[in-house]
Structures are given as structure tokens and as C-alpha cells.
Design a protein around this motif. Structure first.
Motif, PDB file in Angstrom:
ATOM      1  N   LYS A  16      -9.481   5.784  -7.333  1.00 45.75           N
ATOM      2  CA  LYS A  16      -8.989   5.833  -5.961  1.00 45.75           C
ATOM      3  C   LYS A  16      -7.539   5.390  -5.933  1.00 45.75           C
ATOM      4  N   ASN A  17      -6.739   6.081  -5.146  1.00 44.84           N
ATOM      5  CA  ASN A  17      -5.357   5.682  -4.935  1.00 44.84           C
ATOM      6  C   ASN A  17      -5.310   4.810  -3.678  1.00 44.84           C
TER       7      ASN A  17
ATOM      8  N   HIS B 162       0.989   4.096 -13.596  1.00 42.81           N
ATOM      9  CA  HIS B 162       0.022   3.401 -12.745  1.00 42.81           C
ATOM     10  C   HIS B 162       0.508   1.975 -12.567  1.00 42.81           C
TER      11      HIS B 162
ATOM     12  N   ASN C  44      -4.941   0.214  -6.906  1.00 38.35           N
ATOM     13  CA  ASN C  44      -4.266   1.222  -7.719  1.00 38.35           C
ATOM     14  C   ASN C  44      -3.131   1.898  -6.960  1.00 38.35           C
ATOM     15  N   LEU C  45      -1.990   2.000  -7.612  1.00 41.38           N
ATOM     16  CA  LEU C  45      -0.882   2.812  -7.120  1.00 41.38           C
ATOM     17  C   LEU C  45      -0.414   3.713  -8.257  1.00 41.38           C
ATOM     18  N   PHE C  46       0.026   4.914  -7.911  1.00 45.95           N
ATOM     19  CA  PHE C  46       0.486   5.876  -8.905  1.00 45.95           C
ATOM     20  C   PHE C  46       1.856   6.404  -8.497  1.00 45.95           C
TER      21      PHE C  46
ATOM     22  N   THR D  10      -5.201  10.902  -2.385  1.00 40.96           N
ATOM     23  CA  THR D  10      -6.158   9.813  -2.198  1.00 40.96           C
ATOM     24  C   THR D  10      -6.903   9.456  -3.487  1.00 40.96           C
ATOM     25  N   LYS D  11      -6.851  10.338  -4.477  1.00 40.90           N
ATOM     26  CA  LYS D  11      -7.554  10.090  -5.728  1.00 40.90           C
ATOM     27  C   LYS D  11      -6.779  10.720  -6.877  1.00 40.90           C
ATOM     28  N   ILE D  12      -6.673   9.988  -7.980  1.00 41.55           N
ATOM     29  CA  ILE D  12      -6.056  10.507  -9.202  1.00 41.55           C
ATOM     30  C   ILE D  12      -7.111  10.434 -10.292  1.00 41.55           C
TER      31      ILE D  12
ATOM     32  N   LEU E 203      -2.856   3.571  -1.877  1.00 39.64           N
ATOM     33  CA  LEU E 203      -1.534   3.528  -1.255  1.00 39.64           C
ATOM     34  C   LEU E 203      -1.605   3.051   0.188  1.00 39.64           C
TER      35      LEU E 203
END
Length: 222
Positions: free
Chosen positions: A179-180, A150, A26-28, A173-175, A182
Motif C-alpha cells: 500500500k502507498n 521507497h 510506505n512512500l514511493f 494507491t498501491k505499488i 501518501l
């Protein structure tokens, strides 16, 4: 045959075997104001229009590969189906000269609270024609910011494009309940992006409105 230019890059870099695995990371990103210098018009022979109600199955096959149709169908039923009027008022196509949809995206009010970019994709055979840039330019012209999205490190070319428009990678670290990833993604982005593009990536802490919205429902809406 490569499925798209990102997959081609993975294979060229010798990491094609982990393409599917990396796609689960996951990336945001968030953009508080767009960089209008990145805006472009459609090339000749292409046009914008909204997705029609009888084109839902076509839309699914524009935004994902056939193997993932069930995933987008499930998302549609959970998130969009109860707001169909709104969906068809904002789901944008790029069409070729024969009126065939070849790219799509939408801006959606996720959780009823925040604007998000969703389901952005150009069909592989139409990549490299600046259609994605023109499509984002079109939807950002009248959009209300901030906007969030996302993505995954497998979408390196899209990440570069989002970055051009002013999107920054979120460092939290979390959205919400996700979990993020990155930190885990840095090494892949460095391999996949041109050095100059990688060095232009920008970073930010998430806005409180994003964090609060993402915690309002355990079902991810973007």
C-alpha cells in the motif's frame, strides 16, 4: 539524545511518540531525469569508495541503527546474497579522513528490471555536512534513469533531498503488493518540512515499468 535530525524534528514538533509508528508507512518516489543543479561535490576530508567484501557488517551499521540489523541482514540474504559480485560493485561509501565509512547507498536493479536507490543513510553524527547530497550526486552521474525509491515520512530530510534531485512522490494507491501511504503521510510531511520545501514537492503517477516490476515478485526488492 536524539538518534538523528529527523527524530529531533519529530520531538520538537511534539510528535516524537509516534516516530516508530510513522516509520512503517510506505512512500514511493520516481525520477525520470535528474536535476543536475542539485549536484554537489564532497567537502574536503571525505572520499568515495566501494564497500569491500570484509566490510559487510560495517555496511549494515552504516545504513541502519543497531536495532534493525536483523532486518537488513534478512534483506541482504533474500535480495543481494545471490548477486554478491554486483552488490560489491555498486555499494558506495563516503569515508572520512581516517577511511571510516560514514554514509552509504547503492543503485540496484530490483527484480532484475528497474533501477532503484537503496539503503541511503548518513551516520547521525555526520549529518548536516552535505555528505548525503554529494553521495547522491556521485551515484546519479552515470546512472540510467528512471530511478525509483521507497521511503517513509520519518525520512523527511531525505525526501526533501530526493525532491531537490527531481524525484516526485508517486500517487498510485498501491505499488506491487504494498500500500502507498501518501494520503496518510501528507499531514506529517507538512509538519516536518519547511513550508517552502513542502510546497516544492511534486507528484506523479507511477511508470508502468515500476508497476509491472513490483508485481513480478511478492518479495519487495526495494
Amino acid at each position: 539524545m536524539y538518534r538523528n535530525k529527523d527524530h529531533e524534528t519529530f520531538c520538537r514538533k511534539g510528535i516524537g511518540e509516534i516516530y516508530e509508528t510513522i516509520g512503517s508507512l510506505n512512500l514511493f518516489m520516481q525520477c525520470d531525469a535528474p536535476n543536475r543543479d542539485a549536484f554537489r561535490s564532497l567537502p574536503d576530508g571525505y572520499s568515495f569508495r566501494l564497500c569491500r567484501r570484509d566490510e559487510l557488517e560495517i555496511w549494515k551499521r552504516v545504513v541502519v541503527e543497531e536495532a534493525y540489523i536483523d532486518n537488513v541482514t534478512d534483506f541482504y540474504e533474500k535480495i543481494y546474497a545471490q548477486h554478491e559480485d554486483e552488490f560489491f560493485q555498486c555499494c558506495m561509501f563516503v569515508c572520512n579522513a581516517a577511511d571510516k565509512p560514514v554514509a552509504s547507498t547503492l543503485i540496484w536493479k530490483s527484480y532484475g528490471l528497474i533501477n532503484t536507490v537503496g539503503w541511503f543513510r548518513v551516520l547521525p553524527e555526520y549529518e548536516g555536512k552535505e555528505l548525503g547530497r554529494a553521495l547522491l550526486s556521485e551515484i546519479f552521474k552515470t546512472a540510467q534513469f528512471p530511478i525509483y525509491l521507497h521511503t517513509q515520512p520519518t525520512s523527511a530530510r531525505a525526501i526533501k533531498l530526493y525532491s531537490d534531485f527531481g524525484f516526485k512522490l508517486i500517487t498510485d494507491t498501491k505499488i506491487g503488493y504494498r500500500k502507498n501511504d501518501l494520503d496518510e503521510s501528507f499531514s506529517y510531511l507538512q509538519k516536518l518540512l519547511l513550508k517552502n520545501d513542502y510546497e516544492k514537492l511534486q507528484f506523479t503517477k507511477a511508470n508502468n515499468e515500476l508497476l509491472n516490476a513490483a508485481l513480478s515478485n511478492k518479495t519487495s526488492e526495494f
